[in-house]
Enzyme design. Structure first.
Site, PDB file in Angstrom:
ATOM      1  N   SER A 335      -4.253   6.529   3.933  1.00 29.95           N
ATOM      2  CA  SER A 335      -5.013   7.688   4.397  1.00 29.95           C
ATOM      3  C   SER A 335      -6.185   7.335   5.306  1.00 29.95           C
ATOM      4  CB  SER A 335      -5.551   8.472   3.190  1.00 29.95           C
ATOM      5  OG  SER A 335      -6.366   7.645   2.372  1.00 29.95           O
ATOM      6  N   ASP A 450      -1.109   7.072  -7.247  1.00 33.41           N
ATOM      7  CA  ASP A 450      -0.969   5.855  -6.449  1.00 33.41           C
ATOM      8  C   ASP A 450      -1.629   4.662  -7.136  1.00 33.41           C
ATOM      9  OD1 ASP A 450       0.116   4.555  -4.292  1.00 33.41           O
ATOM     10  OD2 ASP A 450      -1.536   4.992  -2.926  1.00 33.41           O
TER      11      ASP A 450
END
Length: 640
Positions: A335, A450
């Protein structure tokens, strides 16, 4: 679309014959290319490969086939997928969902394979680094003959197969490259299906079917045979395996069958047109709603941030990081990039610059700020603030000096002294306590999604801190699961989440189990590698034979308590059990790690059987009400 049109569409669709729920997700062959990518190409090829996997799914779901090209130069990936034309759309989705998972076996990220093709009896998927869409033949085409011999008159059987194959080559090209039918003498029937891929037409299709028929004609007296060409697929069997009832007339006598097929095709065309209009309306509306949602989120966040103590000016953070100089870059995730910075007060911080080139950046920002701004736990990285008013969104965290567990085991810190037993135990316990806090003890129940070695950072005393909450999701009370787009990192994602899109806290438990096994063994999980044995397989076999301590990282040179190591590996196996309901909760895992709870005997992990390290696909759902491959069409999946 008007309500009356929608009502008519629902009535038409509900009146259609229900799916037989036979997606034929049986693997005929997996063929991986011998061509490998250089290290410099890997960063280009893998994202492009994953992007084509995302794009191909809606195409196959919409019309049963699709071709996608993504990238440029050495990073270009060409992908095609197709279902057999006799499958219902639901069965096609189920077959193709499993195809997407299993094709990953051709993509080991330590030795990048630039091409792979996977033949199922119900669908086909191929990717490569060159334009192959119109290929009829290749050097790796295969003929697969069944292991069982026909019991009976073998001469008659061979004659029946030969007649069927003649019908294939005669009728297939006239029927847009598709054939289903059988030949029968009353006592013996032989059934067949052949299909040219949509990108192969004309003489290419004719030549492919003729070659396939010629080669598979060598299979009798075997009861089944398959020809797997670059441009087509052919199968014969003594058992009827295809689905469409319109093909139940003997091959070669299909005049009435073709008329019925034309009528059915006309009806299906009308239904497909209505479905297309409905789908376009749905996606247009979805896009508008999503834009409004993002705007609403950021508008609300802007009001919260500007009035709070967590607000930083963009210029302050720009100066703190040396204007994001490369020498201050700590790393990069899915990200954004993270930089080391020093504020005017002398405090050292970590600053994340969120990527704007993904559609999920607003969700990442919202998650990091709104979900975790009030979370405070010794094993979670603390969010100190953010900036939302500059040219890009920035997040500010406490600085964790020792980098990640991944860096110590496999990365840039690997040249230093290996992690000792007490350090590894501390990492595992602290990570477990951090995840348990997210699941049970925080104000909001949160699924991280994650958990992996690179997202567990280490203080100077090796206290672990879980980082990167960009993919986190709130888990409402009273819910058994939530459905969401596929997101996470290959090798750490739970099987029920990958295949069905069903997200629960047990997905984090699975990821934690992978982390435990990697930390104790000092080896990566290669569950998706085509050539390497999965560490799950090795640990599971050693556990079954009572020699599980042989899996412990040899770099520790035996300086560890054998009973404690065996206990940790057993806990890791408990967390990665294929059945999510059998996995313990994270609070139970913490008690096991602290010796406050007995460790029960685990069951077999997913993706392998007891005799080999082969990837074992999931069985299809028991009824058509189960989720289909449509639930994993949007993905945020990172390579290992």
């Amino acid at each position: 679309m008007s309500s009356s049109t929608l009502l008519m569409l629902i009535l038409i669709v509900s009146s259609l014959k229900q799916s037989l729920c036979e997606p034929r997700a049986t693997e005929a062959a997996l063929i991986c290319s011998n061509t490998t990518a250089a290290e410099s190409d890997r960063q280009l090829f893998v994202p492009n490969f994953l992007a084509t996997m995302d794009s191909i799914t809606p195409a196959v779901a919409r019309r049963g086939y699709g071709t996608v090209i993504n990238g440029t130069g050495n990073g270009t990936v060409y992908t095609m997928g197709e279902c057999m034309k006799d499958l219902s759309q639901n069965d096609c989705n189920l077959c193709f969902a499993q195809c997407k998972i299993n094709i990953l076996r051709c993509l080991p990220f330590q030795r990048l394979t630039r091409g792979g093709r996977l033949f199922y009896d119900g669908c086909y998927l191929r990717y490569d680094d060159y334009m192959f869409f119109n290929e009829s033949f290749s050097s790796v085409d295969r003929t697969v003959c069944d292991a069982d011999d026909f019991v009976g008159n073998r001469t008659l059987f061979k004659d029946q197969v030969s007649e069927l194959l003649r019908n294939v080559t005669a009728e297939g090209p006239r029927n847009n490259g598709f054939f289903t039918g059988f030949v029968s003498n009353g006592n013996l029937s032989v059934y067949g299906l052949a299909q040219c891929w949509e990108s192969v037409r004309g003489s290419g299709c004719v030549n492919c079917l003729e070659s396939a028929a010629s080669r598979v004609n060598s299979c009798p007296p075997k009861e089944e045979g398959r020809a797997l060409n670059a441009g087509c697929y052919l199968r014969y069997s003594t058992t009827k395996f295809y689905n469409n009832s319109a093909a139940d007339a003997p091959a070669g006598n299909g005049g009435g069958t073709r008329r019925r097929a034309a009528i059915i095709a006309s009806i299906c065309g009308a239904v497909a047109c209505l479905l297309f209009v409905a789908m376009v309306s749905f996606f247009v509306r979805k896009k508008i709603v999503k834009r409004r949602r993002v705007k609403k989120k950021l508008g609300g966040l802007l009001s919260i941030v500007t009035k709070s103590k967590i607000n930083f000016s963009y210029e302050t953070l720009e100066r703190a990081t040396g204007y994001f100089h490369s020498s201050n870059k700590l790393g990069q995730g899915g990200s954004g990039s993270v930089y080391k910075g020093v504020l005017a007060s002398g405090q050292t911080v970590a600053v994340k610059r969120l990527f704007f080139n993904t559609t999920q950046w607003a969700d990442h920002f919202f998650n990091e700020v709104n979900l975790i701004k009030d979370i405070d736990h010794r094993n979670l990285v603390k969010l100190l603030g953010c900036s939302i008013t500059g040219p890009e969104s920035l997040l500010v965290y406490e600085y964790v000096p020792n980098q990640s567990v991944h860096d110590y085991l496999f990365g840039i810190r690997q040249d230093g002294p290996p992690l000792g037993w007490e350090q590894r135990l501390k990492i595992i316990r602290g990570t477990a306590e951090g995840v348990a806090y997210l699941h049970d003890n925080s104000k909001l129940r949160i699924i991280h999604r994650d958990i992996k070695l690179s997202n567990v950072l280490l203080e100077e005393d090796f206290t672990p801190k879980i980082a990167d909450f960009g993919l986190a999701r709130m888990f409402p009370e009273g819910k058994t699961h939530i459905s969401t787009a596929l997101a996470g990192t290959l090798g750490y994602m739970a099987p029920e989440y990958v295949v069905r899109g069903k997200l629960t806290d047990k997905a984090d438990v699975y990821s934690f189990g992978v982390l435990v096994i990697e930390v104790v063994t000092g080896k990566r999980n290669n569950a998706f590698s085509h050539n390497s044995q999965s560490i799950f397989h090795k640990v599971w076999n050693l556990y079954g034979s009572g020699n599980v301590i042989e899996a412990v990282d040899p770099s520790m040179k035996g300086k560890f308590p054998e009973e404690g190591a065996a206990r940790l590996l057993a806990i890791g196996l408990l967390c990665v059990q294929a059945n999510a309901e059998l996995r313990p909760s994270m609070s139970t895992v913490v008690m096991m790690l602290n010796g406050e709870r007995d460790v029960s005997r685990p069951t077999q992990p997913p993706f392998l059987n007891s005799a080999s390290a082969e990837f074992v696909p999931f069985s299809r759902p028991d009824s058509c009400t189960q989720s289909s491959g449509n639930e994993i069409t949007e993905s945020i999946v990172e390579p290992r």
